[in-house]
Design a protein around this motif. Structure first.
Motif, PDB file in Angstrom:
ATOM      1  N   ARG A  84       0.876  -1.190  -0.139  1.00  0.00           N
ATOM      2  CA  ARG A  84       0.100  -0.045  -0.132  1.00  0.00           C
ATOM      3  C   ARG A  84       0.946   1.119   0.250  1.00  0.00           C
ATOM      4  O   ARG A  84       2.037   1.065   0.447  1.00  0.00           O
ATOM      5  CB  ARG A  84      -0.737   0.026   1.358  1.00  0.00           C
ATOM      6  N   SER A  85       0.539   2.284  -0.440  1.00  0.00           N
ATOM      7  CA  SER A  85       0.973   3.718  -0.499  1.00  0.00           C
ATOM      8  C   SER A  85       1.023   3.998   0.943  1.00  0.00           C
ATOM      9  O   SER A  85       0.143   3.626   1.955  1.00  0.00           O
ATOM     10  CB  SER A  85       0.520   4.577  -1.579  1.00  0.00           C
ATOM     11  N   VAL A  86       2.025   5.119   1.224  1.00  0.00           N
ATOM     12  CA  VAL A  86       2.238   5.843   2.214  1.00  0.00           C
ATOM     13  C   VAL A  86       0.948   6.672   2.788  1.00  0.00           C
ATOM     14  O   VAL A  86       0.349   6.988   1.755  1.00  0.00           O
ATOM     15  CB  VAL A  86       3.594   6.702   2.449  1.00  0.00           C
ATOM     16  N   SER A  87       0.775   6.832   3.805  1.00  0.00           N
ATOM     17  CA  SER A  87      -0.376   7.855   4.296  1.00  0.00           C
ATOM     18  C   SER A  87      -0.041   9.134   3.945  1.00  0.00           C
ATOM     19  O   SER A  87       1.031   9.637   4.157  1.00  0.00           O
ATOM     20  CB  SER A  87      -0.900   7.676   5.760  1.00  0.00           C
ATOM     21  N   ARG A  88      -1.034   9.890   3.528  1.00  0.00           N
ATOM     22  CA  ARG A  88      -1.062  11.367   3.275  1.00  0.00           C
ATOM     23  C   ARG A  88      -1.065  11.956   4.519  1.00  0.00           C
ATOM     24  O   ARG A  88      -2.015  12.129   5.053  1.00  0.00           O
ATOM     25  CB  ARG A  88      -1.996  11.975   2.409  1.00  0.00           C
TER      26      ARG A  88
ATOM     27  N   GLY B 109       3.117  -4.901   4.315  1.00  0.00           N
ATOM     28  CA  GLY B 109       2.954  -5.123   5.914  1.00  0.00           C
ATOM     29  C   GLY B 109       2.159  -4.058   6.258  1.00  0.00           C
ATOM     30  O   GLY B 109       1.606  -3.267   5.631  1.00  0.00           O
ATOM     31  N   THR B 110       2.155  -3.837   7.667  1.00  0.00           N
ATOM     32  CA  THR B 110       1.638  -2.759   8.412  1.00  0.00           C
ATOM     33  C   THR B 110       2.546  -1.812   8.900  1.00  0.00           C
ATOM     34  O   THR B 110       2.089  -0.648   9.542  1.00  0.00           O
ATOM     35  CB  THR B 110       0.845  -3.364   9.424  1.00  0.00           C
ATOM     36  N   LYS B 111       3.800  -1.968   8.652  1.00  0.00           N
ATOM     37  CA  LYS B 111       4.769  -0.600   8.924  1.00  0.00           C
ATOM     38  C   LYS B 111       5.475  -0.138   8.168  1.00  0.00           C
ATOM     39  O   LYS B 111       5.829  -0.601   6.790  1.00  0.00           O
ATOM     40  CB  LYS B 111       5.904  -1.549  10.068  1.00  0.00           C
ATOM     41  N   ASP B 112       5.090   1.200   8.079  1.00  0.00           N
ATOM     42  CA  ASP B 112       5.629   1.977   6.874  1.00  0.00           C
ATOM     43  C   ASP B 112       7.105   2.324   7.151  1.00  0.00           C
ATOM     44  O   ASP B 112       7.827   3.248   7.646  1.00  0.00           O
ATOM     45  CB  ASP B 112       5.085   3.602   7.408  1.00  0.00           C
ATOM     46  N   THR B 113       7.936   1.314   6.748  1.00  0.00           N
ATOM     47  CA  THR B 113       9.483   1.074   6.862  1.00  0.00           C
ATOM     48  C   THR B 113      10.069   0.551   5.333  1.00  0.00           C
ATOM     49  O   THR B 113       9.222  -0.213   4.808  1.00  0.00           O
ATOM     50  CB  THR B 113       9.988   0.353   7.904  1.00  0.00           C
ATOM     51  N   LEU B 114      11.118   0.590   5.136  1.00  0.00           N
ATOM     52  CA  LEU B 114      11.455   0.193   3.824  1.00  0.00           C
ATOM     53  C   LEU B 114      10.616   0.315   2.808  1.00  0.00           C
ATOM     54  O   LEU B 114      10.249  -0.579   1.893  1.00  0.00           O
ATOM     55  CB  LEU B 114      11.853  -1.466   3.912  1.00  0.00           C
ATOM     56  N   ARG B 115      10.596   1.617   2.394  1.00  0.00           N
ATOM     57  CA  ARG B 115       9.573   1.853   1.480  1.00  0.00           C
ATOM     58  C   ARG B 115      10.087   1.662   0.077  1.00  0.00           C
ATOM     59  O   ARG B 115      11.456   1.667  -0.108  1.00  0.00           O
ATOM     60  CB  ARG B 115       9.270   3.317   1.648  1.00  0.00           C
ATOM     61  N   ASN B 116       9.393   1.548  -1.004  1.00  0.00           N
ATOM     62  CA  ASN B 116       9.637   1.746  -2.456  1.00  0.00           C
ATOM     63  C   ASN B 116       8.765   2.170  -3.159  1.00  0.00           C
ATOM     64  O   ASN B 116       7.710   2.786  -2.813  1.00  0.00           O
ATOM     65  CB  ASN B 116       9.912   0.197  -2.675  1.00  0.00           C
TER      66      ASN B 116
ATOM     67  N   GLY C 142       6.081   2.757 -23.122  1.00  0.00           N
ATOM     68  CA  GLY C 142       6.502   3.224 -21.843  1.00  0.00           C
ATOM     69  C   GLY C 142       6.486   1.825 -21.049  1.00  0.00           C
ATOM     70  O   GLY C 142       6.552   0.793 -21.434  1.00  0.00           O
ATOM     71  N   TYR C 143       6.558   1.979 -19.693  1.00  0.00           N
ATOM     72  CA  TYR C 143       6.829   0.734 -18.690  1.00  0.00           C
ATOM     73  C   TYR C 143       6.522   1.144 -17.325  1.00  0.00           C
ATOM     74  O   TYR C 143       6.453   2.307 -17.191  1.00  0.00           O
ATOM     75  CB  TYR C 143       8.046   0.223 -18.842  1.00  0.00           C
ATOM     76  N   PHE C 144       6.310   0.171 -16.628  1.00  0.00           N
ATOM     77  CA  PHE C 144       6.101   0.327 -14.981  1.00  0.00           C
ATOM     78  C   PHE C 144       7.730   0.033 -14.372  1.00  0.00           C
ATOM     79  O   PHE C 144       8.298  -0.718 -14.977  1.00  0.00           O
ATOM     80  CB  PHE C 144       5.062  -0.515 -14.476  1.00  0.00           C
ATOM     81  N   SER C 145       7.947   0.532 -13.193  1.00  0.00           N
ATOM     82  CA  SER C 145       9.176   0.487 -12.617  1.00  0.00           C
ATOM     83  C   SER C 145       8.824   0.271 -11.251  1.00  0.00           C
ATOM     84  O   SER C 145       7.694   0.662 -10.586  1.00  0.00           O
ATOM     85  CB  SER C 145      10.279   1.432 -12.761  1.00  0.00           C
ATOM     86  N   SER C 146       9.728  -0.508 -10.428  1.00  0.00           N
ATOM     87  CA  SER C 146       9.582  -0.747  -9.069  1.00  0.00           C
ATOM     88  C   SER C 146      11.060  -0.454  -8.480  1.00  0.00           C
ATOM     89  O   SER C 146      11.924  -1.379  -8.865  1.00  0.00           O
ATOM     90  CB  SER C 146       8.982  -2.135  -8.556  1.00  0.00           C
ATOM     91  N   ARG C 147      11.197   0.583  -7.453  1.00  0.00           N
ATOM     92  CA  ARG C 147      12.376   0.964  -7.157  1.00  0.00           C
ATOM     93  C   ARG C 147      12.574   0.865  -5.670  1.00  0.00           C
ATOM     94  O   ARG C 147      11.777   1.492  -5.032  1.00  0.00           O
ATOM     95  CB  ARG C 147      13.055   2.115  -7.648  1.00  0.00           C
ATOM     96  N   PRO C 148      13.576   0.209  -4.910  1.00  0.00           N
ATOM     97  CA  PRO C 148      13.565   0.289  -3.674  1.00  0.00           C
ATOM     98  C   PRO C 148      14.164   1.652  -3.073  1.00  0.00           C
ATOM     99  O   PRO C 148      15.013   2.295  -3.747  1.00  0.00           O
ATOM    100  CB  PRO C 148      14.445  -0.847  -3.024  1.00  0.00           C
ATOM    101  N   GLU C 149      13.623   2.199  -1.883  1.00  0.00           N
ATOM    102  CA  GLU C 149      14.031   3.437  -1.456  1.00  0.00           C
ATOM    103  C   GLU C 149      15.577   3.277  -0.799  1.00  0.00           C
ATOM    104  O   GLU C 149      16.254   4.190  -0.777  1.00  0.00           O
ATOM    105  CB  GLU C 149      12.896   3.908  -0.292  1.00  0.00           C
TER     106      GLU C 149
END
Length: 207
Positions: free
Chosen positions: A59-63, A100-107, A139-146
């Motif tokens: 899920r995306s981070v909360s605003r 998961g449920t913790k807003d850590t290790l975002r990407n 075009g394309y989609f990408s996924s990148r770890p923070e």
């Protein structure tokens, strides 16, 4: 008298810390009873993107506005454009989120879409109601770890803009709404059941 002023200063300092620590969350999460781990598909400005990545809820981070960590608003999605040639630009829609449920290790999950040079908010609005095949050519989609610890992934997919309405609010300033569905295939990893719903504010839209 000194003791009185000291207590007054302590109370004032405590009030400042309490106010500084207060935050506002403008994301609403309503669980999908048929798809555990995902939020429902909505068009009410819940400011959220959720999906499965290899069967795991993401899920995306909360605003969030205010507080110690984010004194200004932290947004979950941004729309922006990069100039890539004399006749073409690249439109990017980028979500920041986590497992998961913790807003850590975002990407981040990002749509990279080839568009004509001079693409603006009117052309963006023309995508409403369209289901786009993002095939690696256009075009394309990408996924990148923070953070370090994973590769950048690229692949094809689809995106459907159920609603996309952006208006000019002033010179170079835009706001509106965006919601829809997406999926992507990175060969070694897949995004499925993606659904997004956002109120777009001027800091999020750069065209």
């Amino acid at each position: 008298m000194i003791h009185h002023h000291f207590n007054k200063a302590c109370y004032l300092l405590a009030a400042v810390f309490l106010l500084a620590g207060c935050s506002r969350n403008d994301t609403r999460y309503f669980s999908d009873a048929e798809q555990p781990g995902l939020a429902i598909f909505s068009s009410t400005g819940n400011n959220l993107f959720s999906c499965f990545i290899d069967g795991k809820p993401w899920r995306s981070v909360s605003r969030t506005t205010g507080g110690f960590e984010f004194p200004v608003t932290r947004y979950e999605v941004d729309i922006f454009k990069q100039s890539t040639g004399a006749t073409t630009d690249t439109l990017l829609i980028s979500w920041q989120g986590y497992f998961g449920t913790k807003d850590t290790l975002r990407n981040t999950i990002t749509l990279h879409l080839a568009v004509a040079a001079g693409f603006g908010y009117k052309e963006l609005n023309a995508l409403q109601g369209q289901r786009l095949l993002v095939d690696g050519t256009n075009g394309y989609f990408s996924s990148r770890p923070e953070f370090f610890g994973g590769p950048d992934l690229k692949g094809p997919g689809h995106i459907y803009f159920h609603a996309l309405k952006i208006d000019s609010t002033g010179p170079g300033s835009y706001a509106g709404t965006m919601n829809g569905l997406l999926d992507a295939d990175f060969a070694s990893s897949k995004i499925t059941n993606g659904r997004f719903d956002h109120v777009m504010e001027p800091p999020q839209v750069n065209l």
